[in-house]
Design a protein around this motif. Structure first.
Motif, PDB file in Angstrom:
ATOM      1  N   GLU A 134      46.439  38.058  47.186  1.00 38.01           N
ATOM      2  CA  GLU A 134      46.644  38.455  45.792  1.00 38.01           C
ATOM      3  C   GLU A 134      46.525  40.165  45.744  1.00 38.01           C
ATOM      4  N   GLU A 165      30.286  20.434  48.283  1.00 36.13           N
ATOM      5  CA  GLU A 165      31.192  18.901  48.013  1.00 36.13           C
ATOM      6  C   GLU A 165      30.147  17.931  48.149  1.00 36.13           C
ATOM      7  N   VAL A 198      33.374  33.090  37.705  1.00 36.92           N
ATOM      8  CA  VAL A 198      32.656  33.277  39.001  1.00 36.92           C
ATOM      9  C   VAL A 198      32.468  32.108  39.724  1.00 36.92           C
ATOM     10  N   TYR A 235      44.458  19.279  43.119  1.00 36.15           N
ATOM     11  CA  TYR A 235      43.907  18.111  43.811  1.00 36.15           C
ATOM     12  C   TYR A 235      42.820  17.688  42.596  1.00 36.15           C
ATOM     13  N   TYR A 236      42.762  18.019  41.539  1.00 34.98           N
ATOM     14  CA  TYR A 236      41.632  17.724  40.453  1.00 34.98           C
ATOM     15  C   TYR A 236      42.127  16.507  39.723  1.00 34.98           C
ATOM     16  N   ARG A 272      42.957  24.525  36.353  1.00 35.37           N
ATOM     17  CA  ARG A 272      42.223  25.239  37.462  1.00 35.37           C
ATOM     18  C   ARG A 272      43.558  25.531  38.340  1.00 35.37           C
ATOM     19  N   TYR A 283      39.812  40.123  45.845  1.00 37.27           N
ATOM     20  CA  TYR A 283      39.977  40.648  47.102  1.00 37.27           C
ATOM     21  C   TYR A 283      40.963  39.804  47.972  1.00 37.27           C
ATOM     22  N   ARG A 297      43.233  35.115  50.566  1.00 38.26           N
ATOM     23  CA  ARG A 297      44.627  35.099  49.677  1.00 38.26           C
ATOM     24  C   ARG A 297      45.103  36.479  49.372  1.00 38.26           C
ATOM     25  N   GLU A 313      40.784  28.252  50.793  1.00 36.27           N
ATOM     26  CA  GLU A 313      39.747  27.631  50.198  1.00 36.27           C
ATOM     27  C   GLU A 313      39.320  26.761  51.260  1.00 36.27           C
ATOM     28  N   THR A 320      37.714  23.420  50.282  1.00 39.95           N
ATOM     29  CA  THR A 320      37.591  21.832  49.811  1.00 39.95           C
ATOM     30  C   THR A 320      38.436  21.105  50.862  1.00 39.95           C
TER      31      THR A 320
HETATM   32  P1  HAM Z   1      38.756  28.524  42.942  1.00 41.01           P
HETATM   33  O1  HAM Z   1      38.604  28.509  41.610  1.00 41.01           O
HETATM   34  O2  HAM Z   1      40.170  28.864  43.394  1.00 41.01           O
HETATM   35  O3  HAM Z   1      38.170  27.314  43.494  1.00 41.01           O
HETATM   36  O4  HAM Z   1      37.787  29.708  43.656  1.00 41.01           O
HETATM   37  C1  HAM Z   1      36.500  29.633  43.347  1.00 41.01           C
HETATM   38  C2  HAM Z   1      35.860  30.841  43.383  1.00 41.01           C
HETATM   39  O5  HAM Z   1      36.265  31.820  44.249  1.00 41.01           O
HETATM   40  C3  HAM Z   1      36.348  31.578  42.098  1.00 41.01           C
HETATM   41  O6  HAM Z   1      35.725  31.220  40.870  1.00 41.01           O
HETATM   42  C4  HAM Z   1      36.219  33.057  42.384  1.00 41.01           C
HETATM   43  O7  HAM Z   1      34.820  33.496  42.156  1.00 41.01           O
HETATM   44  C5  HAM Z   1      36.218  33.073  43.747  1.00 41.01           C
HETATM   45  N1  HAM Z   1      37.534  33.608  43.923  1.00 41.01           N
HETATM   46  C6  HAM Z   1      39.001  33.047  44.318  1.00 41.01           C
HETATM   47  N2  HAM Z   1      39.641  34.017  44.644  1.00 41.01           N
HETATM   48  C7  HAM Z   1      39.245  35.200  44.715  1.00 41.01           C
HETATM   49  C8  HAM Z   1      39.654  36.536  45.187  1.00 41.01           C
HETATM   50  N3  HAM Z   1      40.849  36.730  45.558  1.00 41.01           N
HETATM   51  N4  HAM Z   1      38.671  37.440  45.184  1.00 41.01           N
HETATM   52  C9  HAM Z   1      37.484  37.217  44.962  1.00 41.01           C
HETATM   53  N5  HAM Z   1      36.783  35.821  44.715  1.00 41.01           N
HETATM   54  C10 HAM Z   1      37.639  34.956  44.655  1.00 41.01           C
HETATM   55  C11 HAM Z   1      38.452  26.675  44.757  1.00 41.01           C
HETATM   56  O8  HAM Z   1      38.583  27.640  45.757  1.00 41.01           O
HETATM   57  C12 HAM Z   1      38.050  25.314  44.940  1.00 41.01           C
HETATM   58  N6  HAM Z   1      38.081  25.071  46.442  1.00 41.01           N
HETATM   59  C13 HAM Z   1      36.670  25.050  44.306  1.00 41.01           C
HETATM   60  C14 HAM Z   1      36.075  23.771  44.578  1.00 41.01           C
HETATM   61  C15 HAM Z   1      35.321  23.028  45.320  1.00 41.01           C
HETATM   62  N7  HAM Z   1      36.757  22.581  43.863  1.00 41.01           N
HETATM   63  C16 HAM Z   1      36.244  21.322  44.430  1.00 41.01           C
HETATM   64  N8  HAM Z   1      35.297  21.592  45.115  1.00 41.01           N
END
Ligand code: HAM
Length: 413
Positions: free
Chosen positions: A113, A129, A279, A260-261, A256, A120, A111, A80, A82
């Motif tokens: 997963e 941000e 999404v 860190y939230y 979530r 993916y 990731r 990620e 952030t």
């Molecule tokens: P997150 O919810 O882990 O948040 O990821 C954000 C978006 O990334 C998800 O809503 C999803 O659409 C996409 N995503 C996550 N994992 C996958 C995956 N394996 N394959 C495809 N799409 C994926 C964050 O990452 C935080 N950094 C968001 C944030 C920014 N919070 C504060 N600032």
């Protein structure tokens, strides 16, 4: 045959065109609100994520691609963005800039997963941000901007869930209360939930097990435990969203996957997506910069998955690629003139392609038709026959006259 690793994919030209729409709309919508683009490295010190994202999260526990960089340092492909941005904020002394510092990004994340539709191992996130402001307007503005982006891209069936997690102290007290509650109902919980009671009790709300869900219906809710300041902050965020006409569902169980939230958290889902319905989502992270050894600094932001947005934007049609001119050669002795003509046309700002496959003249005309060229220049002995592909009309010209004729969109042809 060697294939791309499981959970990864090639971005072929057809999908690159749709992704470009995401980039352009992001730039337009976030740019208009004063967000500027940032790009951080693909890998970072592992400690950034174990500290920033949280030791207890699934991401850190089992989804990171971690490796030794050869010098005994542990590095990790960013799961990620952030935490990397907060690292960059500190490293570049961005606290000296006018606050908040507003940044956006579009980069790949990794990731480990289990791959499935919309999930993916390498995927792209677009995100925003705002670091250095605790004003509720910042939260509300970011949520509205994400809603605007989803709207502009034509992402279908979206819903917004919203909650507040309060401050770390409220959370710690609530955590104790929830832990005690879960302990009192231990026999009715699944093994996974039970094993996580101490590590991350909030995850119990996420369970899809019926009995666990029944227990959780009576569980205490964090939103009922917010202190006055946090409750006030949350009320202001909601009022601003109401004024903006944004429809949302209050969901006090919204968890979530990152630790860190603080305060506001939200998530957009799409009904088009099936199991991986998230999404885009985000929230406030007022303690993260401090966790990374910086001074107390509030922050808030979101990220949305590019692939998931595109999966749910079923009607999005990228603009057709334009070819103004296809330069064909009737005889080998026209090749140098043809090469020069194509180059001059591009210098004049036209989209021009040259015959590169040694086709017959008939084959070249067919190809020009397939790529939907507006004009074809057939070069022969210093002369050029310029054909308007829409009308079928053709005219003999001097090589020098070809480009001006196309730029004029010559109707006299
Ligand atoms: P997150 O919810 O882990 O948040 O990821 C954000 C978006 O990334 C998800 O809503 C999803 O659409 C996409 N995503 C996550 N994992 C996958 C995956 N394996 N394959 C495809 N799409 C994926 C964050 O990452 C935080 N950094 C968001 C944030 C920014 N919070 C504060 N600032």
């Amino acid at each position: 045959m060697i294939q791309a690793p499981r959970g990864t994919f090639d971005i072929l030209p057809e999908s690159a065109a749709r992704r470009k729409v995401v980039e352009e709309q992001t730039e337009k919508i976030l740019g208009a609100a004063g967000y500027r683009r940032i790009e951080t490295p693909t890998f970072e010190a592992t400690e950034l994520f174990s500290r920033g994202v949280g030791q207890a999260t699934d991401i850190v526990q089992k989804e990171m691609y971690t490796f030794d960089d050869g010098g005994g340092r542990s590095q990790t492909l960013r799961p990620e963005i952030t935490a990397p941005i907060c690292r960059a904020y500190l490293e570049h002394g961005m606290h000296k800039l006018a606050q908040p510092v507003k940044l956006w990004y579009l980069s790949s994340c990794f990731r480990a997963e289990a791959p499935q539709r919309g999930r993916y191992r390498q995927f792209w996130q677009v995100g925003a941000e705002a670091i250095g402001s605790d004003a509720p307007e910042t939260d509300a503005e970011l949520i509205v901007l994400l809603a605007d982006l989803l709207d502009a891209l034509g992402v279908k069936g979206t819903r917004l869930r919203l909650s507040s997690l309060g401050t770390p102290q409220t959370r710690a007290e609530y955590r104790e209360e929830l832990t005690a509650f879960l302990r009192a109902h231990e026999d009715e919980l699944t093994d996974t939930v039970r094993s996580r009671i101490d590590l991350n009790p909030l995850r119990a709300f996420d369970s899809d097990d019926r009995r666990t869900q029944a227990v959780m219906r009576d569980a205490p809710l964090l939103t009922d435990r917010l202190n006055d300041e946090d409750a006030g902050h949350f009320a202001q965020v909601r009022a601003l969203l109401d004024d903006a006409g944004l429809v949302y569902e209050l969901d006090p169980t919204l968890v979530r996957g990152l630790d860190y939230y603080t305060r506001t958290v939200w998530e957009f889902t799409s009904d088009e997506l099936g199991a991986q319905s998230g999404v885009g989502g985000g929230g406030r992270y007022d303690g993260l910069i401090e966790l990374l050894d910086g001074p107390p600094t509030p922050g808030v932001g979101w990220a949305a998955g590019v692939e998931r947005m595109l999966l749910a934007a079923t009607d999005m049609v990228p603009p057709a690629e334009l070819v103004d001119l296809f330069v064909a050669t009737a005889k080998p002795d026209g090749r140098r003139t043809a090469f020069e003509l194509a180059r001059d046309a591009r210098r004049a700002g036209l989209q021009a392609q040259l015959e590169l496959a040694g086709r017959s003249l008939k084959g070249q005309l067919k190809h020009a038709d397939r790529i939907r060229a507006r004009f074809v220049a057939i070069v022969e002995n210093g002369h050029v026959a310029l054909k308007d592909m829409a009308s079928g009309e053709q005219r003999e010209l001097n090589a020098r006259e070809v480009i001006p004729a196309i730029v004029r969109g010559d109707r006299s042809l």
